[in-house]
Design an enzyme around this catalytic site. Structure first.
Site, PDB file in Angstrom:
ATOM      1  N   CYS A  73      -7.209 -24.811 -20.837  1.00 26.83           N
ATOM      2  CA  CYS A  73      -6.145 -24.424 -21.773  1.00 26.83           C
ATOM      3  C   CYS A  73      -5.189 -23.428 -21.118  1.00 26.83           C
ATOM      4  O   CYS A  73      -5.576 -22.303 -20.797  1.00 26.83           O
ATOM      5  CB  CYS A  73      -6.820 -23.839 -23.019  1.00 26.83           C
ATOM      6  SG  CYS A  73      -5.832 -22.733 -24.013  1.00 26.83           S
ATOM      7  N   CYS A  76      -4.510 -20.117 -22.898  1.00 25.02           N
ATOM      8  CA  CYS A  76      -5.684 -19.238 -22.792  1.00 25.02           C
ATOM      9  C   CYS A  76      -5.624 -18.436 -21.492  1.00 25.02           C
ATOM     10  O   CYS A  76      -5.983 -17.260 -21.461  1.00 25.02           O
ATOM     11  CB  CYS A  76      -6.979 -20.053 -22.811  1.00 25.02           C
ATOM     12  SG  CYS A  76      -7.226 -20.992 -24.325  1.00 25.02           S
TER      13      CYS A  76
END
Ligand code: ZN
Length: 149
Positions: A73, A76
């Site tokens: 991600c 993230c």
């Protein structure tokens, strides 16, 4: 500075997985794991798992900020250094945890986390605030500010 009440937190040893109770006023003294003797480093986010999540949240008396993330991600990854800073600057005030949602689906589902990153702040073992998506530091600080009484 010592206060009359010493809060304790419960954290998973990042080396052997044993849960350790640590008094908040000792976090700067370099606590060590009671099982393997290696250092418990509280100046950075700690990984937590489905197996330990409930107990860590329940047995930690300071606010806990959990980063639900995954390695693939991108947003993230953008949040990671921000969380590193928060963990270092608020050591002993806020416990910062990271939960890999790919490896810990039980906790992810229990909290209905559908998109990542999701940050959930726990106070007294209960969800107090939630933020979905990558946010700048200022917004994270707002999330961590205790509600007015
Ligand atoms: Zn250990």
């Amino acid at each position: 500075m010592r206060t009359e009440t010493t809060y304790t937190l419960t954290v998973e040893c990042q080396f052997c997985g044993t849960l350790n109770r640590v008094a908040v006023d000792r976090v700067a003294d370099g606590p060590k794991c009671g099982s393997c003797g290696r250092p418990i480093l509280l100046d950075r986010p700690l990984h937590v798992s489905d197996q330990t999540f409930q107990q860590v949240i329940r047995d930690t008396e300071i606010p806990v900020l959990v980063d639900f993330y995954a390695n693939w991600c991108g947003p993230c990854k953008m949040m990671a250094p921000v969380l590193d800073d928060v963990a270092r600057e608020r050591m002993g005030q806020v416990l910062v945890l990271k939960l890999d949602t790919d490896r810990n689906p039980v906790t992810q589902q229990a909290f209905g986390v559908r998109s990542i990153p999701t940050l959930i702040l726990f106070r007294d073992g209960r969800e107090a605030a939630r933020q979905t998506g990558a946010v700048p530091r200022a917004q994270l600080d707002t999330l961590l500010t205790p509600p007015a009484r």
